[in-house]
Design an enzyme around this catalytic site. Sequence first.
Site, short mmCIF file in Angstrom:
data_model
loop_
_atom_site.label_atom_id
_atom_site.label_comp_id
_atom_site.label_asym_id
_atom_site.label_seq_id
_atom_site.Cartn_x
_atom_site.Cartn_y
_atom_site.Cartn_z
N SER A 61 -5.96 12.31 -4.64
CA SER A 61 -5.06 12.42 -5.78
C SER A 61 -4.94 14.04 -6.18
O SER A 61 -6.32 14.68 -5.79
CB SER A 61 -5.16 11.17 -6.32
N1 SAH Z 1 -10.09 8.75 -4.93
C1 SAH Z 1 -10.60 8.97 -3.87
C2 SAH Z 1 -9.38 8.50 -3.61
C3 SAH Z 1 -8.92 8.07 -2.21
S1 SAH Z 1 -7.27 7.28 -1.56
C4 SAH Z 1 -10.85 10.65 -3.55
O1 SAH Z 1 -11.52 11.35 -4.83
O2 SAH Z 1 -10.55 11.16 -2.15
C5 SAH Z 1 -7.91 5.40 -2.09
C6 SAH Z 1 -9.05 4.94 -1.30
O3 SAH Z 1 -8.77 3.13 -1.70
C7 SAH Z 1 -8.16 5.10 0.24
O4 SAH Z 1 -9.40 5.83 0.83
C8 SAH Z 1 -8.75 3.80 1.10
O5 SAH Z 1 -8.93 3.32 1.84
C9 SAH Z 1 -8.63 2.60 -0.13
N2 SAH Z 1 -8.39 1.03 -0.67
C10 SAH Z 1 -7.72 0.67 -0.52
N3 SAH Z 1 -7.83 -0.68 -0.76
C11 SAH Z 1 -8.89 -0.62 -1.18
C12 SAH Z 1 -9.61 -1.64 -1.36
N4 SAH Z 1 -9.58 -3.24 -1.32
N5 SAH Z 1 -11.08 -2.04 -1.55
C13 SAH Z 1 -11.92 -0.62 -1.77
N6 SAH Z 1 -11.15 0.74 -1.49
C14 SAH Z 1 -9.26 0.51 -0.92
#
Ligand code: SAH
Length: 205
Positions: A52
């Site tokens: 993000s």
């Molecule tokens: N906080 C992360 C941002 C990741 S983007 C960072 O610092 O890089 C959001 C993430 O949520 C993605 O990797 C996606 O695969 C994950 N995601 C989506 N649905 C999910 C679920 N039900 N459970 C766990 N992860 C999930």
Amino acid sequence: MVEHQLAGRGIRAPRVLQAMATLRRELFVPAHAAASAYEDRPLPIGAGQTISQPFVVARMLAALELTGTERVLEVGTGSGYVAALLAMLAREVFTIERHAQLARTAAEHLARSGFPQVHVRRGDGTLGWPEHAPFDAILVSAGGPRVPPALRSQLAAPGRLVMPVGEDQGSQTLLCQQRLMNGWRERALGSVVFVPLVGAQGWSG
Ligand code: SAH
């Protein structure tokens, strides 16, 4: 990044600014994106997912008002960047990632970078992590149609949950739900765009 994108836009929480000034964001993005690590936008981290925008991360972290003693749940580990920041701001972090490859890479990276207090698991984070509940704070890093009831039930009282919620997958409102001893309070923190939260209590795909 901290001075212009965060403090310059009204993020005041000193512990959040300090943590974001200390943690090197370029270590959490793929090599080809490292030169853009401090730009004011989300960046690709593989598997079609993104890390993000720093300003949005700062707002979410500030809203949790962590003091250093909390046990925190994160849904959507991605690169592990937010999990590492949470580890700097709280006591212990449990983070769940749906994509096996991202979960593995983040877990290795966090362990190598000196964050043994972060526990990474592959799975559906919309169901939370009941074995370790309740959590003093919950941060959801992906956008869903509503706050999953499982996550609300795993939040301690008092406790705070931050999550992007929207009726379609294209845009969300960042919500902060506060669980009090005698009920709930909710506040909207503005419009955001996150990748979809896919799972039993999220979007179906
Ligand atoms: N906080 C992360 C941002 C990741 S983007 C960072 O610092 O890089 C959001 C993430 O949520 C993605 O990797 C996606 O695969 C994950 N995601 C989506 N649905 C999910 C679920 N039900 N459970 C766990 N992860 C999930």
